[in-house]
Design an enzyme around this catalytic site. Structure first.
Site: not given
Length: 330
Positions: A55-58, A111, A217
């Site tokens: 996921g993006s955002g990390h 994932d 998350h």
């Protein structure tokens, strides 16, 4: 709700992140047409390809970890969401140099499912793949399937070095799995992050409390404690990590002190100091230390500690030069 972030439309955010990586790389990374897949423009012929992604955002996990000695292609998911199988498959096509492709992913249900589907699709197209999952969060029981945290960096760093030296696919997967098996991580959060598309906080916590055992998350931790000073908090975390192996006097480890997104380098140095002292008390030698933002959760304040129990080969591969093409290059 007003979202105080330097973004445009949440619908185009993932694409714009990837475009920023491309511009920052000055030609060393390109973006696949129509899909959020970042690819090195000069992958060494004949090497095993490495595909990472989540996921993006990390950031910089994973978009900022592409380059020689790191990933060859990055499959970008939406915010805090796994990349879809078609994106992973496209990354596979880009990374393959005729010697197979190693998938390195964090252990999360979405994932796991999407990488398994992508591996089946890749096999149908004639590609050979292997998958190694990193799951090292000691706040969770091993039998429940531990979450992947910042330790994914070490898995990628060692596997990237092995592939750069010419390891074949099975050998690269074996080394990556050995790293994953010898990782332990634990996180602590002082304040929550937020969802970039909505601005909503990932959890609620009182001003005088901290969460121990956070997921990347923003999942709540396994314990809510009163705010503590750096040394006793670091002691608690190191003792939990070391006891989970358990580590013995004479063992050697690499240490990663990871900023969750809004923790100052000043604080990370204070924690690093105490982590070294506590490990020395246990008779454990720290052979290398990595400090900074490696896997973040937006503006979450807090940090995670990762230990990698090493051997001679892992230490040699950790020390092999590598280059991020868009993040903190010398």
């Amino acid at each position: 709700m007003v979202i105080k972030k330097a973004i445009n439309d949440p619908e185009t955010l993932v694409r714009e992140i990837a475009e920023g990586v491309v511009f920052a790389s000055h030609g060393r990374v390109r973006l696949t047409e129509g899909l959020p897949v970042l690819v090195r423009t000069a992958i060494e012929p004949g090497k095993v390809g490495i595909v990472v992604g989540g996921g993006s955002g990390h950031e910089p996990m994973y978009q900022g970890l592409i380059g020689p000695g790191f990933a060859d292609a990055v499959a970008c998911g939406n915010m805090f969401a796994a990349p879809t199988p078609d994106v992973i498959l496209a990354a596979t096509r880009e990374a393959d140099q005729g010697k197979g492709v190693l998938y390195l992913q964090a252990n999360y249900a979405g994932d796991n499912m999407n990488y398994e589907i992508a591996a089946e699709m890749a096999a149908d197209e004639g590609f050979t793949t292997r998958t190694v999952r990193t799951g090292e969060d000691v706040s969770m029981a091993p039998e429940l399937g531990r979450r992947g945290l910042a330790g994914s960096f070490f898995t990628l760093k060692v596997a990237g070095a092995a592939c750069g030296e010419g390891a074949d696919l099975d050998r690269a997967a074996e080394i990556a799995q050995r790293v994953a098996d010898n990782l332990r991580s634990l996180s602590v959060a002082f304040s929550p992050g937020s969802l970039p598309d909505t601005g909503e906080k990932t959890f609620e916590i009182a001003e005088d409390e901290i969460e121990v055992g956070m997921g990347v998350h923003g999942e709540k931790g396994v314990a809510t404690l009163k705010m503590a000073k750096a040394d006793p908090l670091t002691d608690l975390m190191i003792d939990k990590l070391a006891g989970d192996y358990p580590l013995a006097a004479g063992d050697r480890v690499a240490l990663l002190v990871n900023d969750m997104g809004a923790t100052t380098l000043m604080e990370l140095y204070v924690v690093t100091r105490r982590a070294h002292q506590r490990l020395a008390d246990l008779g454990v030698q720290v052979v290398d230390t990595w400090i900074g933002p490696y896997c973040t959760t937006q503006e979450m304040a807090g940090f995670s500690l990762t230990l990698l129990r090493t051997d001679a080969e892992i230490e040699r591969l950790l020390a092999r030069p590598a280059a991020n093409e868009s993040f903190l290059r010398p």
